[in-house]
Design a protein around this motif. Structure first.
Motif, PDB file in Angstrom:
ATOM      1  N   ASP A   1      -0.794 -10.290  10.043  1.00  0.00           N
ATOM      2  CA  ASP A   1       0.665 -10.211  10.175  1.00  0.00           C
ATOM      3  C   ASP A   1       1.216  -8.901   9.618  1.00  0.00           C
ATOM      4  O   ASP A   1       2.026  -8.231  10.264  1.00  0.00           O
ATOM      5  N   LEU A   2       0.773  -8.565   8.392  1.00  0.00           N
ATOM      6  CA  LEU A   2       1.346  -7.391   7.723  1.00  0.00           C
ATOM      7  C   LEU A   2       1.162  -6.138   8.558  1.00  0.00           C
ATOM      8  O   LEU A   2       2.111  -5.386   8.791  1.00  0.00           O
ATOM      9  N   VAL A   3      -0.058  -5.903   9.012  1.00  0.00           N
ATOM     10  CA  VAL A   3      -0.338  -4.656   9.731  1.00  0.00           C
ATOM     11  C   VAL A   3       0.405  -4.623  11.073  1.00  0.00           C
ATOM     12  O   VAL A   3       1.009  -3.608  11.434  1.00  0.00           O
ATOM     13  N   VAL A   4       0.359  -5.730  11.784  1.00  0.00           N
ATOM     14  CA  VAL A   4       1.018  -5.769  13.099  1.00  0.00           C
ATOM     15  C   VAL A   4       2.527  -5.576  12.948  1.00  0.00           C
ATOM     16  O   VAL A   4       3.143  -4.783  13.678  1.00  0.00           O
ATOM     17  N   PHE A   5       3.111  -6.269  12.000  1.00  0.00           N
ATOM     18  CA  PHE A   5       4.563  -6.142  11.810  1.00  0.00           C
ATOM     19  C   PHE A   5       4.930  -4.743  11.319  1.00  0.00           C
ATOM     20  O   PHE A   5       5.957  -4.180  11.714  1.00  0.00           O
ATOM     21  N   LYS A   6       4.098  -4.194  10.426  1.00  0.00           N
ATOM     22  CA  LYS A   6       4.371  -2.849   9.905  1.00  0.00           C
ATOM     23  C   LYS A   6       4.372  -1.832  11.049  1.00  0.00           C
ATOM     24  O   LYS A   6       5.246  -0.963  11.129  1.00  0.00           O
ATOM     25  N   ILE A   7       3.384  -1.926  11.895  1.00  0.00           N
ATOM     26  CA  ILE A   7       3.268  -0.973  13.000  1.00  0.00           C
ATOM     27  C   ILE A   7       4.414  -1.176  13.986  1.00  0.00           C
ATOM     28  O   ILE A   7       5.044  -0.210  14.447  1.00  0.00           O
ATOM     29  N   ALA A   8       4.754  -2.424  14.286  1.00  0.00           N
ATOM     30  CA  ALA A   8       5.885  -2.692  15.186  1.00  0.00           C
ATOM     31  C   ALA A   8       7.185  -2.169  14.580  1.00  0.00           C
ATOM     32  O   ALA A   8       8.004  -1.544  15.272  1.00  0.00           O
ATOM     33  N   GLY A   9       7.350  -2.404  13.278  1.00  0.00           N
ATOM     34  CA  GLY A   9       8.569  -1.958  12.600  1.00  0.00           C
ATOM     35  C   GLY A   9       8.713  -0.447  12.624  1.00  0.00           C
ATOM     36  O   GLY A   9       9.803   0.092  12.852  1.00  0.00           O
ATOM     37  N   ALA A  10       7.595   0.252  12.408  1.00  0.00           N
ATOM     38  CA  ALA A  10       7.635   1.717  12.409  1.00  0.00           C
ATOM     39  C   ALA A  10       7.929   2.245  13.815  1.00  0.00           C
ATOM     40  O   ALA A  10       8.658   3.230  13.984  1.00  0.00           O
ATOM     41  N   ALA A  11       7.354   1.593  14.823  1.00  0.00           N
ATOM     42  CA  ALA A  11       7.599   2.021  16.200  1.00  0.00           C
ATOM     43  C   ALA A  11       9.077   1.814  16.567  1.00  0.00           C
ATOM     44  O   ALA A  11       9.692   2.665  17.219  1.00  0.00           O
ATOM     45  N   ALA A  12       9.634   0.703  16.133  1.00  0.00           N
ATOM     46  CA  ALA A  12      11.055   0.450  16.396  1.00  0.00           C
ATOM     47  C   ALA A  12      11.922   1.463  15.669  1.00  0.00           C
ATOM     48  O   ALA A  12      12.883   2.003  16.235  1.00  0.00           O
ATOM     49  N   GLU A  13      11.554   1.749  14.421  1.00  0.00           N
ATOM     50  CA  GLU A  13      12.339   2.709  13.625  1.00  0.00           C
ATOM     51  C   GLU A  13      12.279   4.099  14.250  1.00  0.00           C
ATOM     52  O   GLU A  13      13.224   4.877  14.156  1.00  0.00           O
ATOM     53  N   ALA A  14      11.155   4.413  14.897  1.00  0.00           N
ATOM     54  CA  ALA A  14      10.999   5.723  15.531  1.00  0.00           C
ATOM     55  C   ALA A  14      11.824   5.842  16.804  1.00  0.00           C
ATOM     56  O   ALA A  14      11.854   6.905  17.426  1.00  0.00           O
ATOM     57  N   GLY A  15      12.468   4.760  17.201  1.00  0.00           N
ATOM     58  CA  GLY A  15      13.369   4.828  18.342  1.00  0.00           C
ATOM     59  C   GLY A  15      12.727   4.481  19.676  1.00  0.00           C
ATOM     60  O   GLY A  15      13.323   4.706  20.739  1.00  0.00           O
ATOM     61  N   LEU A  16      11.526   3.913  19.655  1.00  0.00           N
ATOM     62  CA  LEU A  16      10.877   3.525  20.907  1.00  0.00           C
ATOM     63  C   LEU A  16      11.672   2.420  21.612  1.00  0.00           C
ATOM     64  O   LEU A  16      12.399   1.671  20.971  1.00  0.00           O
ATOM     65  N   SER A  17      11.478   2.347  22.914  1.00  0.00           N
ATOM     66  CA  SER A  17      12.162   1.314  23.706  1.00  0.00           C
ATOM     67  C   SER A  17      11.517  -0.042  23.441  1.00  0.00           C
ATOM     68  O   SER A  17      10.414  -0.123  22.898  1.00  0.00           O
ATOM     69  N   LEU A  18      12.189  -1.099  23.874  1.00  0.00           N
ATOM     70  CA  LEU A  18      11.658  -2.447  23.668  1.00  0.00           C
ATOM     71  C   LEU A  18      10.282  -2.599  24.325  1.00  0.00           C
ATOM     72  O   LEU A  18       9.358  -3.150  23.727  1.00  0.00           O
ATOM     73  N   ASP A  19      10.154  -2.089  25.549  1.00  0.00           N
ATOM     74  CA  ASP A  19       8.852  -2.152  26.232  1.00  0.00           C
ATOM     75  C   ASP A  19       7.772  -1.468  25.402  1.00  0.00           C
ATOM     76  O   ASP A  19       6.655  -1.969  25.265  1.00  0.00           O
ATOM     77  N   GLU A  20       8.122  -0.305  24.872  1.00  0.00           N
ATOM     78  CA  GLU A  20       7.142   0.480  24.124  1.00  0.00           C
ATOM     79  C   GLU A  20       6.785  -0.175  22.785  1.00  0.00           C
ATOM     80  O   GLU A  20       5.630  -0.198  22.381  1.00  0.00           O
ATOM     81  N   VAL A  21       7.790  -0.685  22.092  1.00  0.00           N
ATOM     82  CA  VAL A  21       7.498  -1.353  20.817  1.00  0.00           C
ATOM     83  C   VAL A  21       6.614  -2.568  21.074  1.00  0.00           C
ATOM     84  O   VAL A  21       5.651  -2.824  20.347  1.00  0.00           O
ATOM     85  N   GLU A  22       6.917  -3.289  22.146  1.00  0.00           N
ATOM     86  CA  GLU A  22       6.100  -4.455  22.476  1.00  0.00           C
ATOM     87  C   GLU A  22       4.643  -4.030  22.755  1.00  0.00           C
ATOM     88  O   GLU A  22       3.696  -4.646  22.267  1.00  0.00           O
ATOM     89  N   ARG A  23       4.501  -2.951  23.518  1.00  0.00           N
ATOM     90  CA  ARG A  23       3.158  -2.474  23.840  1.00  0.00           C
ATOM     91  C   ARG A  23       2.391  -2.088  22.569  1.00  0.00           C
ATOM     92  O   ARG A  23       1.227  -2.472  22.378  1.00  0.00           O
ATOM     93  N   VAL A  24       3.047  -1.335  21.690  1.00  0.00           N
ATOM     94  CA  VAL A  24       2.384  -0.893  20.455  1.00  0.00           C
ATOM     95  C   VAL A  24       2.030  -2.097  19.572  1.00  0.00           C
ATOM     96  O   VAL A  24       0.933  -2.174  19.009  1.00  0.00           O
ATOM     97  N   ALA A  25       2.946  -3.051  19.464  1.00  0.00           N
ATOM     98  CA  ALA A  25       2.692  -4.229  18.632  1.00  0.00           C
ATOM     99  C   ALA A  25       1.511  -5.028  19.182  1.00  0.00           C
ATOM    100  O   ALA A  25       0.644  -5.494  18.429  1.00  0.00           O
ATOM    101  N   ARG A  26       1.457  -5.170  20.504  1.00  0.00           N
ATOM    102  CA  ARG A  26       0.342  -5.905  21.112  1.00  0.00           C
ATOM    103  C   ARG A  26      -0.976  -5.161  20.928  1.00  0.00           C
ATOM    104  O   ARG A  26      -2.023  -5.758  20.673  1.00  0.00           O
ATOM    105  N   LEU A  27      -0.917  -3.845  21.034  1.00  0.00           N
ATOM    106  CA  LEU A  27      -2.118  -3.039  20.805  1.00  0.00           C
ATOM    107  C   LEU A  27      -2.614  -3.224  19.367  1.00  0.00           C
ATOM    108  O   LEU A  27      -3.815  -3.407  19.123  1.00  0.00           O
TER     109      LEU A  27
END
Lengths: 570, 570
Positions: free
Chosen positions: B152-178
């Motif tokens: 959980d921690l790593v996945v959420f951290k990476i998703a959170g950072a991607a969202a903070e970086a301004g990525l789109s919803l599609d992109e944040v979803e892709r990064v979180a799933r990766l």
């Protein structure tokens, strides 16, 4: 129990080495301790802290800008040697002299004291600050005789901030002593701690009892009493410290410290009660902390530390710092929101209902009052069944859900709701309050069932049977469980099928329902022979063999109660 | 045991409220959860995480800039309701859509899933990311079926950072799933956890055994074996995960997670072994973490999580974040030191010595080899005596000190040292390696005694007696203990007085020493009737009555051994 180690005698040194591998941007390992990994201005007063190991994050976790310059680590619960203290201090000296901070214990007083003499002989100006915050160890009149416990954190933080602000050695020493003079702590232990390699804890507390006035090296405390509720424990800790509040003091720093095995969530629960007590005493809390700051291996218990702030102490308490285990300030710049967050919950919309449907609603309300009473009675038993293969929360969830449903239904009836709305709102309340899988399932079940009812007509037997099918559809569509998965569905399917078959055969509702409830009962019992395939219970297949599924059992229970309710002519 | 609570059913909600009082600059309490207390740019993708309570810092401790926007909290080990998830999401939506992150459990899948449907119907774009990292719960081929634990921690951290970086919803979803696809965890439990209000743990592990493949809701694991050493445990955890390493992967994020009652120091010990294993597998560790990140109430145990990084995942894993329980980046600007820290330890200076003094040194070396053997034998017994009123480490300290002294003396003899230097260096080594109070005292004792010897002459009986007096002076001057304080001084004083009196009466050294050793023995036994007044043992007066002081006992033991040694004509 201390469980993870290789050679017990290498425990402290290996832990320190591992800690340095995790925090390379904060600390560097030296012999017998750590020093900051970051640059320090020439001439800054150095704050060197230390003591025995087994107290993490005390003391190595305090090293970083705004806090300590270095930490000396002895073996577990043993003072570092004189040579060790002197060695780490030489690494940490930046020309401004050294404040040596440690808890007031004979071994530390001796070793840090002799080391200070040795360093002074080498031309380094060293000042000693022994922390003496534990009110259990000596009366207020003998503050300087007290032991040091979690007050270490506050005193070292304030000293570190004063040093970072560029104060002279005399001034940092004065501020650190002032902080210590105004810091008090008191703690309780629920269970003792075990040294690495030892088979028995250093002390035990009888089950249901707690030791007051604990030490942090396995000293078992000065008295004992029954374990108190969080509120009473908060009062016990706070009152003991408030007795020493200086008359002029209105602002305090507070640290609610966990000793190792006490959960953060327990500390947060306790904090809500502590804060109330302190506010009632007229105190403002300044950046309080709750967490593990001075531990005692795996000891279970906690302590409360208060520092009676002056403006000067508050300035240094709140200054930024960046140590591995204690940070103040932001790592990401961010402004606080200033808006209020609206509570968007609106009262539920209650459509107009006919008199006859409202009478049915009253009947539903009364039924669910009985269901809530039944599930309250059966909470422990359902929890017991669930604990075999799950987390034992099924009884709690069912009790809570049924209670909430009954309450919401009573409110709906009072607001004039008809049968459909009353059942639907009850389902929503069940789901919302019970939480978990079973809460969601029961919410779906009741809300789906309500779609066979209306707010205008009395539900006939056909509506009841149709509702049962809708409920089953709702649960299987969204819950994704199938017969044989060892879930509530295993009882719900035969229930609904029997109800429909008996109704189709022209049986009266009472007979049909009774047969259906019996079928559910038999099916629930038969889940004993199944192994679960879904969700969290998956890896527990073997353990759950021979035990019924709690969700199927509770569904059958409720079905039987409803049969009795119908039988009473309601 | 979960010990601190008022009403058990209010535990989760009260803990959440208390948490928000401690972290007002990070979070604000809303119904069923928390949202960031800081402003969020309009249009940013929101990352909302959650699940049952009892897992702190999961999930509320993850809320802050660079990580999650909000967390939904169910009751202990129970999924939050659909309504609760929807409610918190509405507060956390900033116009950019929502990533809903949770661990893959039936209840959470159901409630978060239904909430997502409800929110989509309201026009909010919601994407579901269920974390599935637990290798124990399903084979690699069924990664999507696995449970979520500390990944959980790593996945959420990476998703959170991607969202903070301004990525789109599609992109944040892709990064979180990766991130989730490349994250694996495996854990062990040493002891189960207890729900607030429950008297028994949800499961128990037999003493000396550990459960493999634990869940985080009291699920007891999929198999069991004897508790392993830290090194073997590291191999067990690492090998299980390395079996799934993608061939191209050379860089990993790692989280060594404590489940509640496992000490940070144990995690650091384990980490040193884990790191070795991973490095041996050719992996570079990127900002590894060791601590409590996803707990299970007071469960004892740990898990290892690895995320096989890509450049993109590494960028988001290492980006700054500022949540109450997880921060990356600095709160105080600071540069890393680039210099090397010199090991300043020089070999001890060995003055020239006469043949006769070197022969005495050999005798002293042999004596201390016997003392070291004696104290090794008596380690457990001295620990037992000390544990009554102290922390039980006396045996360990004495064994370690004597071993170090014997070793240092052997090295000194090999380097040609005389009697005085050999005894002095032995004392220094004893103090440095034993640590604690007794280490410092024995160091002082031996070094002071050595001042009556020289490196040129054989010590006569008079020098031995004078040395004893110097030793007593040194110990009482710096150790600050007096007769009656229940310390080693209680045995040392009668020893020295008897030795001097018998020597003054013209008795041969063997007789005088034997009488002195007997006096020390009697005095050590008599400490049973004393209550301690000094140092850490102070509040333990009552408990220690009837038990002798360990320091006095060990002194008497050594004195008796020396008498025997003299008697053998050495």
């Amino acid at each position: 129990m201390t469980t993870i180690f290789d050679a017990p005698e290498e425990f402290a040194a290996t832990a320190l080495a591992g800690f340095c591998r995790i925090y390379p941007n904060h600390v560097r390992l030296v012999a017998n301790g750590v020093v900051r990994a970051t640059t320090v201005p020439k001439g800054k007063v150095s704050v060197v802290v230390g003591g025995g190991s087994g107290h993490y994050p005390a003391f190595a976790g305090y090293v970083g800008p705004g806090l300590a310059d270095a930490a000396v680590a002895g073996d577990v619960f043993a003072s570092p040697s004189t040579a060790a203290v002197a060695r780490v201090c030489r690494h940490a000296h930046h020309g401004g002299g050294i404040i040596l901070g440690f808890g007031n214990y004979a071994g530390d007083v001796l070793n840090f004291g002799v080391a200070a003499e040795r360093l002074r002989a080498e031309g380094i100006d060293v000042r000693i600050v022994a922390v003496t915050d534990d009110v259990a160890s000596a009366p207020a009149a003998s503050h300087a005789m007290r032991r040091g416990i979690a007050g270490d954190l506050v005193v070292f933080k304030i000293a570190g901030a004063a040093a970072e602000a560029g104060l002279s050695l005399d001034e940092v020493e004065r501020v650190a002593r002032l902080a210590n003079d105004r810091t008090v702590s008191f703690g309780v232990a629920f269970a003792g701690c075990t040294l690495p390699g030892a088979r028995e804890p250093l002390f035990t507390v009888p089950k249901g009892r707690m030791a007051l006035g604990l030490g942090i090296h396995g000293e078992p405390g000065i008295s004992e009493q029954d374990i108190a509720s969080a509120s009473d424990l908060a009062a016990l800790l706070a009152d003991k410290l408030l007795a020493e509040k200086p008359a002029d003091c209105t602002r305090v720093a507070a640290v609610l410290n966990g000793l190792g095995s006490t959960k953060y969530e327990e500390l947060f629960v306790l904090w809500t009660a502590v804060e109330k007590k302190l506010k009632a005493a007229g105190l403002d809390l300044v950046q309080p902390e709750a967490g593990e700051y001075v531990t005692s291996l795996d000891m279970q218990g906690c302590s409360l530390t208060l520092t009676w702030l002056t403006d000067e102490l508050e300035r240094y308490w709140t200054a930024p710092c960046d140590a591995p285990a204690f940070r103040k300030g932001r790592t990401v710049a961010a402004d606080l929101r200033t808006d209020t967050i609206a509570d968007e919950e609106a009262a539920p919309n209650i459509p107009a209902a006919t008199e006859i449907s409202r009478r049915t609603a009253i009947c539903i309300r009364d039924l669910f009052a009985e269901i809530a009473a039944l599930l309250k009675d059966q909470e422990a038993e359902l929890g017991r069944i669930d604990a075999v293969a799950g987390d034992g929360d099924h009884g709690q969830g069912m009790r809570r859900g049924a209670e909430a449903a009954a309450k919401a239904m009573a409110a709906a009836v009072d607001a004039g709701a008809g049968a459909q709305t009353t059942l639907a709102l009850g389902g929503d309340a069940w789901a919302d309050r019970a939480g978990g899988t079973s809460g969601a399932i029961w919410g779906l079940l009741l809300r789906s069932w309500s779609n066979a009812f209306s707010d205008s007509e009395a539900p006939d037997d056909k509506a009841v049977t149709e509702g049962a099918q809708l409920a089953l559809d709702g649960v299987t569509r969204l819950g994704r469980a199938r017969v044989g998965d060892k879930t509530l569905v295993d009882a719900l399917v035969p229930f609904v099928e029997t109800l429909k078959a008996e109704a189709a055969a022209g049986k009266p509702l009472l007979d049909a329902w009774t047969s259906a409830a019996n079928a559910a009962d038999a099916a629930a019992k038969a889940t004993s022979s199944l192994t679960p395939r879904l969700g969290r219970a998956r890896p527990l297949a073997e353990k759950s063999i021979g035990h019924p599924d709690a969700g199927a059992v509770s569904l059958a229970m409720v079905a039987q109660l409803v049969a009795g309710f119908i039988g009473k002519g309601r």
